[in-house]
Design a protein around this motif. Structure first.
Motif, PDB file in Angstrom:
ATOM      1  N   ALA A  63      -0.789  -6.979   7.840  1.00  0.00           N
ATOM      2  CA  ALA A  63      -0.398  -5.644   7.897  1.00  0.00           C
ATOM      3  C   ALA A  63       1.265  -5.552   7.782  1.00  0.00           C
ATOM      4  O   ALA A  63       1.697  -4.828   6.696  1.00  0.00           O
ATOM      5  CB  ALA A  63      -0.479  -4.954   8.965  1.00  0.00           C
ATOM      6  N   ALA A  64       1.860  -6.383   8.304  1.00  0.00           N
ATOM      7  CA  ALA A  64       3.423  -6.750   8.187  1.00  0.00           C
ATOM      8  C   ALA A  64       3.713  -7.154   6.814  1.00  0.00           C
ATOM      9  O   ALA A  64       4.751  -6.479   6.074  1.00  0.00           O
ATOM     10  CB  ALA A  64       3.860  -7.495   8.976  1.00  0.00           C
ATOM     11  N   GLU A  65       2.925  -8.060   6.084  1.00  0.00           N
ATOM     12  CA  GLU A  65       3.185  -8.404   4.837  1.00  0.00           C
ATOM     13  C   GLU A  65       2.886  -7.284   3.642  1.00  0.00           C
ATOM     14  O   GLU A  65       3.801  -7.096   2.728  1.00  0.00           O
ATOM     15  CB  GLU A  65       2.317  -9.588   4.559  1.00  0.00           C
ATOM     16  CG  GLU A  65       2.828 -10.931   5.422  1.00  0.00           C
ATOM     17  CD  GLU A  65       1.948 -11.808   4.989  1.00  0.00           C
ATOM     18  OE1 GLU A  65       0.802 -11.917   4.436  1.00  0.00           O
ATOM     19  OE2 GLU A  65       2.078 -13.140   5.604  1.00  0.00           O
ATOM     20  N   VAL A  66       2.002  -6.615   4.115  1.00  0.00           N
ATOM     21  CA  VAL A  66       1.592  -5.553   3.046  1.00  0.00           C
ATOM     22  C   VAL A  66       2.867  -4.394   3.170  1.00  0.00           C
ATOM     23  O   VAL A  66       3.363  -3.904   2.144  1.00  0.00           O
ATOM     24  CB  VAL A  66       0.226  -4.871   3.640  1.00  0.00           C
ATOM     25  CG1 VAL A  66       0.152  -3.364   2.677  1.00  0.00           C
ATOM     26  CG2 VAL A  66      -1.031  -5.650   3.318  1.00  0.00           C
ATOM     27  N   ILE A  67       3.186  -4.224   4.103  1.00  0.00           N
ATOM     28  CA  ILE A  67       4.281  -3.141   4.497  1.00  0.00           C
ATOM     29  C   ILE A  67       5.613  -3.620   3.842  1.00  0.00           C
ATOM     30  O   ILE A  67       6.296  -2.814   3.122  1.00  0.00           O
ATOM     31  CB  ILE A  67       4.683  -2.839   5.706  1.00  0.00           C
ATOM     32  CG1 ILE A  67       3.418  -2.031   6.591  1.00  0.00           C
ATOM     33  CG2 ILE A  67       5.766  -2.200   6.192  1.00  0.00           C
ATOM     34  CD1 ILE A  67       3.314  -2.093   8.175  1.00  0.00           C
ATOM     35  N   ALA A 110       1.223   1.684   1.367  1.00  0.00           N
ATOM     36  CA  ALA A 110       0.096   1.049   1.085  1.00  0.00           C
ATOM     37  C   ALA A 110      -0.841   0.501   2.140  1.00  0.00           C
ATOM     38  O   ALA A 110      -1.869   0.067   1.764  1.00  0.00           O
ATOM     39  CB  ALA A 110       0.706  -0.214   0.306  1.00  0.00           C
ATOM     40  N   VAL A 111      -0.588   0.824   3.321  1.00  0.00           N
ATOM     41  CA  VAL A 111      -1.378   0.382   4.392  1.00  0.00           C
ATOM     42  C   VAL A 111      -2.584   0.905   4.684  1.00  0.00           C
ATOM     43  O   VAL A 111      -2.621   2.411   4.656  1.00  0.00           O
ATOM     44  CB  VAL A 111      -0.649   0.226   5.756  1.00  0.00           C
ATOM     45  CG1 VAL A 111      -1.642  -0.238   6.837  1.00  0.00           C
ATOM     46  CG2 VAL A 111       0.584  -0.562   5.920  1.00  0.00           C
ATOM     47  N   ARG A 129      -8.360  -7.289   3.293  1.00  0.00           N
ATOM     48  CA  ARG A 129      -8.504  -8.187   2.349  1.00  0.00           C
ATOM     49  C   ARG A 129      -7.342  -9.330   2.483  1.00  0.00           C
ATOM     50  O   ARG A 129      -7.678 -10.548   2.191  1.00  0.00           O
ATOM     51  CB  ARG A 129      -8.400  -7.299   0.938  1.00  0.00           C
ATOM     52  CG  ARG A 129      -9.686  -6.914   0.541  1.00  0.00           C
ATOM     53  CD  ARG A 129      -9.553  -6.551  -1.049  1.00  0.00           C
ATOM     54  NE  ARG A 129      -8.571  -5.590  -1.226  1.00  0.00           N
ATOM     55  CZ  ARG A 129      -8.706  -3.950  -0.995  1.00  0.00           C
ATOM     56  NH1 ARG A 129      -9.886  -3.730  -0.795  1.00  0.00           N
ATOM     57  NH2 ARG A 129      -7.685  -3.319  -1.047  1.00  0.00           N
ATOM     58  N   ALA A 130      -6.307  -8.746   2.877  1.00  0.00           N
ATOM     59  CA  ALA A 130      -5.142  -9.770   3.156  1.00  0.00           C
ATOM     60  C   ALA A 130      -5.099 -10.770   4.058  1.00  0.00           C
ATOM     61  O   ALA A 130      -4.658 -11.925   4.024  1.00  0.00           O
ATOM     62  CB  ALA A 130      -3.826  -8.815   3.083  1.00  0.00           C
ATOM     63  N   VAL A 174      -0.873   0.731  12.834  1.00  0.00           N
ATOM     64  CA  VAL A 174       0.466   0.577  12.674  1.00  0.00           C
ATOM     65  C   VAL A 174       1.159   0.620  13.763  1.00  0.00           C
ATOM     66  O   VAL A 174       2.337  -0.336  13.921  1.00  0.00           O
ATOM     67  CB  VAL A 174       0.740   1.869  11.951  1.00  0.00           C
ATOM     68  CG1 VAL A 174       2.249   2.030  11.620  1.00  0.00           C
ATOM     69  CG2 VAL A 174       0.015   1.961  10.434  1.00  0.00           C
ATOM     70  N   TYR A 175       0.844   1.127  14.965  1.00  0.00           N
ATOM     71  CA  TYR A 175       1.534   1.088  16.006  1.00  0.00           C
ATOM     72  C   TYR A 175       1.620  -0.281  16.756  1.00  0.00           C
ATOM     73  O   TYR A 175       2.407  -0.777  17.347  1.00  0.00           O
ATOM     74  CB  TYR A 175       0.649   2.020  17.314  1.00  0.00           C
ATOM     75  CG  TYR A 175       1.524   3.523  17.118  1.00  0.00           C
ATOM     76  CD1 TYR A 175       2.672   3.686  17.376  1.00  0.00           C
ATOM     77  CD2 TYR A 175       0.467   4.584  17.032  1.00  0.00           C
ATOM     78  CE1 TYR A 175       3.297   5.099  17.462  1.00  0.00           C
ATOM     79  CE2 TYR A 175       1.122   5.862  17.045  1.00  0.00           C
ATOM     80  CZ  TYR A 175       2.197   6.011  17.456  1.00  0.00           C
ATOM     81  OH  TYR A 175       2.841   7.191  17.527  1.00  0.00           O
ATOM     82  N   ALA A 176       0.489  -0.986  16.483  1.00  0.00           N
ATOM     83  CA  ALA A 176       0.187  -2.472  16.740  1.00  0.00           C
ATOM     84  C   ALA A 176       1.451  -3.181  16.261  1.00  0.00           C
ATOM     85  O   ALA A 176       2.153  -4.291  16.647  1.00  0.00           O
ATOM     86  CB  ALA A 176      -1.087  -2.856  16.670  1.00  0.00           C
TER      87      ALA A 176
END
Length: 204
Positions: free
Chosen positions: A34-38, A45-46, A53-54, A73-75
């Motif tokens: 998730a951090a990499e997608v952001i 894009a999240v 998938r990522a 997202v909060y995590a």
């Protein structure tokens, strides 16, 4: 937990519960993805599918672990949030214990403005998906309780339940970003506005 003055200390919220090694590995993998997608595509894009998938896991795993996009997202922002909570619960004054209540309220609001500015886009996403997510998140309740306790010490006759919400309202991510990006306000100007609000309730 008890403070040295005998009052019960507020707990830091958001700590992940103890979990099995494989579950912990999946959690780290999902949060890293998730951090990499952001970082590469932006907060908008999240999605649960994209993160799954990522991370190389099934989307059902992501839903079971986090429930919805807001909780995911909060995590992602959790580490920064825990640092902030620890600072106002047990850090040095004036943000932490040991300062006068009115000084602690001012320090808290200023620190929250800085904290919101640091991750405003992520907070905006987390607070608006679904619309009531900001109030459902445990952090809001902790902020509200912290302010209500301090305001009761400053103004015992005041409606501290209302005032705590009123002081937190300007620091919602959507309004904060509107002021920063549309109105061109600096963080220092926003802090000055918070000081003016505090003056109106006798906390300047």
């Amino acid at each position: 937990m008890r403070r040295e003055d005998g009052m019960r200390e507020l707990p830091v919220v958001g700590r992940p519960p103890a979990e099995r090694a494989d579950a912990a590995l999946n959690r780290r993998r999902i949060l890293r993805a998730a951090a990499e997608v952001i970082a590469t595509r932006g907060a908008e894009a999240v999605t649960m599918d994209e993160v799954a998938r990522a991370a190389g896991v099934g989307v059902g795993t992501v839903y079971r672990r986090f429930g919805d996009r807001a909780r995911l997202v909060y995590a992602v922002i959790d580490d920064r949030e825990r640092e902030f909570q620890a600072a106002f619960i047990q850090g040095p004054p004036p943000l932490g214990p040991g300062a006068a209540p009115r000084d602690r309220v001012r320090a808290f609001l200023h620190a929250l403005a800085d904290r919101t500015d640091a991750q405003a886009d992520l907070l905006l996403m987390a607070e608006s998906d679904p619309p009531e997510a900001r109030f459902r998140d445990g952090s809001y309740g902790l902020y509200w309780n912290h302010l209500a306790i301090l305001l009761a010490q400053i103004r015992p006759d005041a409606d501290v339940a209302y005032l705590a919400d009123a002081l937190l309202a300007p620091l919602a991510a959507n309004l904060f970003l509107h002021q920063r990006r549309t109105r061109g306000m600096t963080v220092e100007r926003i802090k000055a506005g918070m000081d003016a609000l505090l003056a109106g309730i006798g906390a300047d």
